[in-house]
Design a protein around this motif. Structure first.
Motif, short mmCIF file in Angstrom:
data_model
loop_
_atom_site.label_atom_id
_atom_site.label_comp_id
_atom_site.label_asym_id
_atom_site.label_seq_id
_atom_site.Cartn_x
_atom_site.Cartn_y
_atom_site.Cartn_z
N PRO A 8 0.81 -1.22 0.00
CA PRO A 8 0.00 0.00 0.00
C PRO A 8 0.85 1.27 0.00
N ALA A 9 0.18 2.42 -0.13
CA ALA A 9 0.85 3.72 -0.20
C ALA A 9 1.75 3.96 1.00
N ALA A 10 2.95 4.47 0.73
CA ALA A 10 3.92 4.88 1.75
C ALA A 10 4.35 3.75 2.68
N SER A 11 4.30 2.52 2.17
CA SER A 11 4.77 1.38 2.98
C SER A 11 6.29 1.28 2.93
N GLY A 12 6.91 1.98 1.97
CA GLY A 12 8.37 1.91 1.84
C GLY A 12 8.80 1.02 0.68
N LYS A 13 7.84 0.63 -0.17
CA LYS A 13 8.19 -0.29 -1.26
C LYS A 13 9.09 0.36 -2.31
N GLY A 14 8.88 1.65 -2.58
CA GLY A 14 9.70 2.33 -3.58
C GLY A 14 11.14 2.49 -3.12
N THR A 15 11.29 2.90 -1.86
CA THR A 15 12.63 3.05 -1.28
C THR A 15 13.36 1.72 -1.33
N ILE A 129 5.22 -5.37 1.01
CA ILE A 129 5.69 -4.43 2.03
C ILE A 129 4.49 -3.71 2.62
N THR A 130 4.40 -3.72 3.93
CA THR A 130 3.26 -3.03 4.54
C THR A 130 3.70 -2.31 5.81
N ALA A 131 2.78 -1.55 6.40
CA ALA A 131 3.01 -0.86 7.67
C ALA A 131 1.64 -0.34 8.10
N SER A 132 1.50 0.00 9.36
CA SER A 132 0.20 0.49 9.82
C SER A 132 -0.16 1.77 9.05
N ALA A 133 -1.47 2.03 8.94
CA ALA A 133 -1.91 3.23 8.22
C ALA A 133 -1.37 4.48 8.92
N GLU A 134 -1.29 4.46 10.25
CA GLU A 134 -0.82 5.65 10.99
C GLU A 134 0.65 5.93 10.68
N GLU A 135 1.46 4.87 10.66
CA GLU A 135 2.89 5.05 10.36
C GLU A 135 3.07 5.51 8.91
N ARG A 136 2.28 4.96 8.01
CA ARG A 136 2.41 5.37 6.60
C ARG A 136 1.99 6.83 6.44
N ALA A 137 0.96 7.22 7.18
CA ALA A 137 0.52 8.63 7.11
C ALA A 137 1.61 9.55 7.68
N ARG A 138 2.27 9.11 8.76
CA ARG A 138 3.36 9.92 9.33
C ARG A 138 4.46 10.12 8.28
N ARG A 139 4.80 9.03 7.58
CA ARG A 139 5.86 9.13 6.57
C ARG A 139 5.47 10.06 5.43
N ARG A 140 4.24 9.88 4.92
CA ARG A 140 3.80 10.71 3.79
C ARG A 140 3.69 12.17 4.21
N HIS A 141 3.22 12.39 5.43
CA HIS A 141 3.06 13.74 5.98
C HIS A 141 4.42 14.43 6.03
N ARG A 142 5.43 13.70 6.50
CA ARG A 142 6.79 14.24 6.60
C ARG A 142 7.32 14.55 5.19
N GLU A 143 7.08 13.62 4.30
CA GLU A 143 7.57 13.76 2.92
C GLU A 143 6.95 14.99 2.24
N LEU A 144 5.63 15.15 2.39
CA LEU A 144 4.93 16.27 1.76
C LEU A 144 5.44 17.60 2.33
N GLY A 145 5.67 17.62 3.66
CA GLY A 145 6.22 18.83 4.29
C GLY A 145 7.56 19.19 3.66
N GLY A 146 8.40 18.16 3.45
CA GLY A 146 9.73 18.36 2.86
C GLY A 146 9.66 18.89 1.44
N ARG A 147 8.56 18.60 0.73
CA ARG A 147 8.45 19.07 -0.66
C ARG A 147 7.66 20.37 -0.75
#
Ligand code: CDP
Ligand code: CDP
Length: 213
Positions: A8-15, A129-147
């Motif tokens: 799913p989204a922001a699970s870290g599969k691309g990295t 590759i998976t992770a909890s929705a909350e952790e994935r949202a934290r990652r995407r949130h951080r990423e969007l802030g950085g961009r």
């Protein structure tokens, strides 16, 4: 060696996919970019994302050169991609392209939602590759802030949940764990630990395959 990576989204599969590609010297295709590019073509032409014929036509005429466009990473493009990707004719138009990429001599790493189930069902290595929705949202949130695309955490969590439900609930190539995939939950794993877990699995498979010959 084809390495199929889904999740799913922001699970870290691309990295993970990028690092595995460098490590094993294989080409890498982020298949989400194809769906994002179809969505971007529709948006640029002022066409409706809900028009399946327009989406299918955009997929058939997709310009591979547009896959470098930084706008593909925008928050709205992930959402838009998940709408057009539910159209069977869009998926069909992108399938050959992905399979040709996977057929490169020596193999390839592909990441997406249906690589192990539809695009490369015979891949010798499949990781989910998976992770909890909350952790994935934290990652995407951080990423969007950085961009410079700052958004409220709750809104990003809503995006993630809506996209999970749409991607897993659709009829065409839904997001499911392939029967022979190994699941890596990265909720408590940083990118280095996820990479080590993946290479342990892949190297174990390759050693096993070598012994069988
Ligand atoms: O490709 P996908 O949407 O699954 O996720 P990604 O782009 O690889 O990762 C989303 C974000 O989470 C990136 O900023 C990564 O650096 C970060 N990440 C992480 O914090 N921990 C991991 N184990 C993997 C990625
Ligand atoms: O990076 P992130 O996981 O947020 O998204 P992505 O991998 O770029 O994918 C965007 C959207 O494209 C997903 O939500 C899916 O709806 C769709 N997609 C798909 O249906 N099949 C794939 N193989 C890859 C992406």
């Amino acid at each position: 060696m084809v390495i199929a990576i889904d999740g799913p989204a922001a699970s870290g599969k691309g990295t993970l996919a990028r690092r595995l590609a460098v490590h094993y010297g294989l080409p890498h295709l982020d298949t989400g970019l194809l769906y994002r590019a179809v969505a971007m073509a529709l948006i640029d032409e002022d066409r409706s994302l809900a028009d399946p014929d327009a989406a299918a036509s955009a997929a058939r005429t997709l310009d591979a050169g547009s896959l470098d466009d930084p706008r593909l990473r925008d928050r709205q493009m992930g959402e838009a991609a998940s709408i057009v990707s539910a159209v069977p004719a869009v998926r069909a138009a992108l399938l050959d392209w992905q399979r040709r990429f996977a057929g490169a001599p020596g193999g390839a790493v592909l990441d997406g939602r249906d690589i192990g189930t539809v695009v490369c069902p015979d891949a010798p290595v499949k990781l989910f590759i998976t992770a909890s929705a909350e952790e994935r949202a934290r990652r995407r949130h951080r990423e969007l802030g950085g961009r410079g695309e700052a958004a409220a955490y709750e809104a990003v969590l809503d995006d993630i949940r809506r996209r999970d439900a749409r991607d897993a609930g659709r009829d065409a190539a839904p997001l499911v764990v392939a029967a022979d995939a190994v699941v890596i939950d990265t909720t408590a794993l940083d990118a280095d630990s996820a990479f080590r877990a993946a290479t342990d699995i892949i190297d174990g498979r390759r050693a096993g395959a070598g012994q069988e010959q």
